[in-house]
Design an enzyme around this catalytic site. Structure first.
Site, PDB file in Angstrom:
ATOM      1  N   GLU A 248      74.045  27.988 -27.801  1.00 30.89           N
ATOM      2  CA  GLU A 248      73.539  29.297 -28.203  1.00 30.89           C
ATOM      3  C   GLU A 248      74.116  29.708 -29.550  1.00 30.89           C
ATOM      4  OE1 GLU A 248      73.521  33.980 -26.696  1.00 30.89           O
ATOM      5  OE2 GLU A 248      74.305  32.401 -25.382  1.00 30.89           O
ATOM      6  N   GLY A 345      65.503  45.373 -55.898  1.00 32.74           N
ATOM      7  CA  GLY A 345      65.523  46.795 -56.208  1.00 32.74           C
ATOM      8  C   GLY A 345      64.935  47.606 -55.065  1.00 32.74           C
TER       9      GLY A 345
END
Length: 385
Positions: A248, A345
């Protein structure tokens, strides 16, 4: 750096998955995010494609592959497109190893054909409202009936990925009290039919990321579970969970590193097209330095992941090594994706751009599979502290 993890068969599989994503997933993904889950029939599509049964023996309808690398390819391709296959990862990456390792022949004959086809989706329920990484604190309990034919299950679980649509759920519960010597004793796994009386799906939880994998609260009120639906030996669940955790955690390392690689690709494409002060953002020295730093960090993580994959294939991946990979790669991906979002941005904050999805989806990797604080504890213990 050149990778040597995959062979031609893996690359052929990659092409199949990439084409499937382009035709069946990407055009629908925004709608699935709004719904908060993938359509139930999508899992049957995955079944027809063969990906649900890659590692299931042919006698139960699977492909009989014994390796882990096909799952790695699939994770890398979904990250490349900034999409997901809903609760697929839990179904095949978490639940399946338990069924294969601890299921009886009768249980495998009964469950695996539907598992492979997508007609029977599964989930695993460990976390409780008051118990996260401390599995020894589980309070959901089951007592055996007087005639020994069934267990009576009571309790509650939370943060269960795939819990809304699951047909069978592996419920970790206490079948006997813990002892002073061992808080982890007395835990068992019951494979619970979601249509059982007293089984209830509570809220579908709203997450900031991974929005196509339904996550639910579950409760059990005097749910009768046939004794033959006990998975493995009674009281042995903690050992089973510990055995499966390295895979996992490796899968989390694989997924976060793939997400970081995808983020760099999206950022490079964006800064080449976007102009600021009359020139492409890519022309600024800061942009070049940020991209270079991200690439170097990515390749360090990729080398670690590839080594861990090979160790896992040979059965040599230790609990501590898996913890190192999960810790480093998830933290590293968080830094890389954040920097790549910054290069976008204001547009990086908009969900219409895949970088935003990668940012929110990856954040949970430092929490699930055992928090990164737990990973540090494991690593320190392996060093003798």
């Amino acid at each position: 750096m050149q990778r040597n993890v995959f062979n031609q068969e893996h690359e052929d599989f990659r092409r199949v998955i990439r084409d499937f994503i382009e035709s069946e997933v990407s055009p629908n993904f925004t709608e699935w995010e709004r719904e908060g889950m993938v359509p139930r029939d999508f899992y049957r599509q995955l079944g027809k494609l063969g990906v649900l049964g890659m590692t299931v023996p042919e006698s139960y309808g699977g492909a009989g592959e014994t390796g882990f690398k096909y799952q790695v390819v699939l994770v890398e391709e979904t990250a490349r497109a900034a999409v997901s296959f809903g609760a697929y990862g839990v179904h095949t990456g978490l639940v399946l190893p338990y069924l294969l390792a601890y299921g009886t022949e009768e249980q495998k004959q009964r469950w695996l054909p539907g598992f492979v086809s997508g007609d029977m989706m599964t989930a695993i329920a460990m976390t409780e409202p008051g118990t996260g990484s401390d599995l020894a604190g589980i309070r959901t309990n089951a007592r055996l009936s007087e005639d020994g034919t069934h267990y009576i299950l009571n309790g509650a679980k939370t943060f269960i990925t795939g819990g809304v649509q699951a047909d069978r759920v592996l419920v970790v519960c206490r079948t006997s009290p813990a002892t002073e010597e061992n808080r982890r004793a007395g835990l068992s796994i019951l494979v619970v039919d979601a249509t059982s009386e007293g089984y209830k799906v509570g809220r579908k939880l709203e997450k900031i990321g991974l929005r196509t994998s339904d996550t639910a609260e579950l409760s059990f009120t005097d749910v009768k579970v046939p004794a033959e639906d006990m998975l493995g030996d009674e009281g042995a669940a903690f050992g089973y969970l510990a055995n499966n955790l390295p895979q996992e955690r490796l899968m989390i390392a694989v997924g976060t590193t793939a997400a970081a690689a995808s983020a760099i690709t999206f950022a490079c494409d964006y800064v080449r097209d976007r102009k600021v002060f009359g020139q492409p953002v890519a022309d600024f020295q800061n942009t070049k330095f940020v991209i270079a730093e991200c690439i170097a960090k990515l390749e360090a993580a990729q080398a670690m992941v590839d080594k861990a994959i090979e160790l896992h294939e040979t059965g040599d991946l230790s609990v501590a090594d898996a913890a190192k990979a999960k810790l480093f790669c998830s933290e590293n991906a968080g830094e890389i994706i954040d920097k790549c979002l910054q290069l976008h941005g204001g547009y990086g904050y908009m969900l219409e751009y895949p970088i935003a999805r990668l940012y929110t989806d990856t954040r949970v990797s430092r929490i699930y599979g055992g928090t990164n604080e737990v990973m540090k504890t494991i690593i320190a213990k392996s060093a003798g502290f």
